[in-house]
Design a protein around this motif. Sequence first.
Motif, short mmCIF file in Angstrom:
data_model
loop_
_atom_site.label_atom_id
_atom_site.label_comp_id
_atom_site.label_asym_id
_atom_site.label_seq_id
_atom_site.Cartn_x
_atom_site.Cartn_y
_atom_site.Cartn_z
N ASP A 104 -5.04 9.58 1.52
CA ASP A 104 -4.32 10.86 1.44
C ASP A 104 -5.28 12.04 1.41
OD1 ASP A 104 -1.29 10.18 0.92
OD2 ASP A 104 -2.49 8.76 -0.23
N THR A 159 0.94 10.19 -9.92
CA THR A 159 0.91 9.58 -8.58
C THR A 159 -0.40 9.88 -7.85
OG1 THR A 159 1.94 11.55 -7.60
CG2 THR A 159 3.43 9.79 -8.35
N SER A 200 1.22 14.82 -8.50
CA SER A 200 1.64 15.02 -9.89
C SER A 200 0.72 16.07 -10.52
CB SER A 200 1.56 13.70 -10.66
OG SER A 200 0.29 13.07 -10.47
N PRO A 229 4.28 1.22 -4.99
CA PRO A 229 4.79 1.70 -3.70
C PRO A 229 3.81 2.69 -3.06
CG PRO A 229 6.02 2.70 -5.52
CD PRO A 229 5.03 1.76 -6.13
N ARG A 230 3.14 2.25 -2.01
CA ARG A 230 2.07 3.06 -1.39
C ARG A 230 2.54 4.46 -1.01
NH1 ARG A 230 -1.25 6.08 -0.51
NH2 ARG A 230 -2.80 6.18 1.16
N GLU A 231 3.77 4.57 -0.50
CA GLU A 231 4.22 5.88 0.00
C GLU A 231 4.44 6.91 -1.12
OE1 GLU A 231 7.77 3.57 -1.15
OE2 GLU A 231 5.91 3.09 -0.08
N LYS A 232 4.45 6.42 -2.37
CA LYS A 232 4.63 7.36 -3.49
C LYS A 232 3.30 7.75 -4.16
CE LYS A 232 9.35 6.17 -4.62
NZ LYS A 232 10.23 5.40 -5.50
N ILE A 233 2.21 7.22 -3.63
CA ILE A 233 0.89 7.45 -4.22
C ILE A 233 0.11 8.44 -3.36
CG2 ILE A 233 -1.34 6.34 -4.76
CD1 ILE A 233 0.65 5.10 -6.54
N GLN A 234 -0.61 9.35 -4.03
CA GLN A 234 -1.57 10.20 -3.32
C GLN A 234 -2.96 9.71 -3.74
OE1 GLN A 234 0.92 12.15 -5.46
NE2 GLN A 234 2.17 11.32 -3.82
N ARG A 292 5.53 18.33 -10.37
CA ARG A 292 4.83 18.10 -9.10
C ARG A 292 4.34 19.45 -8.59
NH1 ARG A 292 4.09 13.25 -7.65
NH2 ARG A 292 4.07 13.73 -5.45
N PHE A 342 1.14 5.30 -13.29
CA PHE A 342 2.18 5.51 -12.27
C PHE A 342 3.58 5.49 -12.89
CE2 PHE A 342 5.28 3.89 -9.22
CZ PHE A 342 5.18 4.87 -8.23
#
Length: 344
Positions: free
Chosen positions: A127, A55, A20, A81-86, A9, A50
């Motif tokens: 994002d 991400t 990522s 999971p939306r919160e783990k995606i940029q 990351r 993913f």
Amino acid sequence: MSEQLEMPRVKLGTQGLEVSKLGYGCMGLTGNYNPPVPEDEGIAIIKEAFNKGITFFDTSNIYGVNFANEYLVGKALKQLPREKIQLATKFGVVKVTPSEVIVKGSPEYARSSCEDSLKRLGVDYIDLYYIHRIDTTVPIEETMEELKKLVGEGKIKYIGLSEASPDTIKRAHAVHPISALQMEYSLWTRDIEEEIIPLCRELGIGIVPYSPVGRGFFAGKAIVESVPPNSSLEYHPRFTGQNFDKNKDIYFRIEKLAKKHECTPAQLALAWVLHQGDDVVPIPGTTKMKNLHENIGAVKVKLTKDDLKEVSDAVPINEVAGSKTPTEALERVSWRFANTPLPK
């Protein structure tokens, strides 16, 4: 079982955007270099990316017919999971034809494009929101002020630029910090090394290379594999006629070096980009699972300083035949022509 790759990351910019080390460019899923893939296949590729640690997903409101790319990405996101995606998308390119590219950067257009993208993607926030190409009739400060408001409203988290000139980058960054600059950058396209990369490092802006495998060239597209019919590559100066015959030598040199590193030519080309710095996050796209896994494998290819020099030297820029941009219309909206008027 193949070993599970730990995807590194990295941070883009100084505002806190973490992604990522390898991103995924979604454009090709809805056509351009290849025919569009069936929706379920497109979603499966995004999900597999993913699952393998990617991400950072890149789309735009101009990709695909009738915004098909944003709709597709939105459907895939519903299963992740939306919160783990940029999630990155873009605005500013209104129309692309072989003879002209229409670009719009007015504050009103920036806002309405953002609202529309949020709806199509089915998300509450984006994002990373990029100005896709620079409107040279509108002072960059005016566009940026509107994006800054959208950040304040929570609709976008970070701001990016694509194909911006040094002057435009500096002036935009003075209004609100830019987190990422998206540019074409690969072994055979290195025109940003001289001025743009140093400027980004001075200002703390991350670099997101598009076409990092040379539009598939270093994967053997058109050499080992043929160019698909109706692909935009059929007209690309580097993939046609005498230029292409000259460029084949470059491919074979990289192929030879790839054997030495026990990887594929595409992996070597991508590893070279990945090694250009911790602030460099390439976003190769692909429509095939096999190629997706191959791209991800590039993260494991380790290159020393000497290796990097050897790879660079195998692709002397003055030997690359043909313009990097497919059409003159696209060239006219590239970073070299992206200065904007001063605010009144």
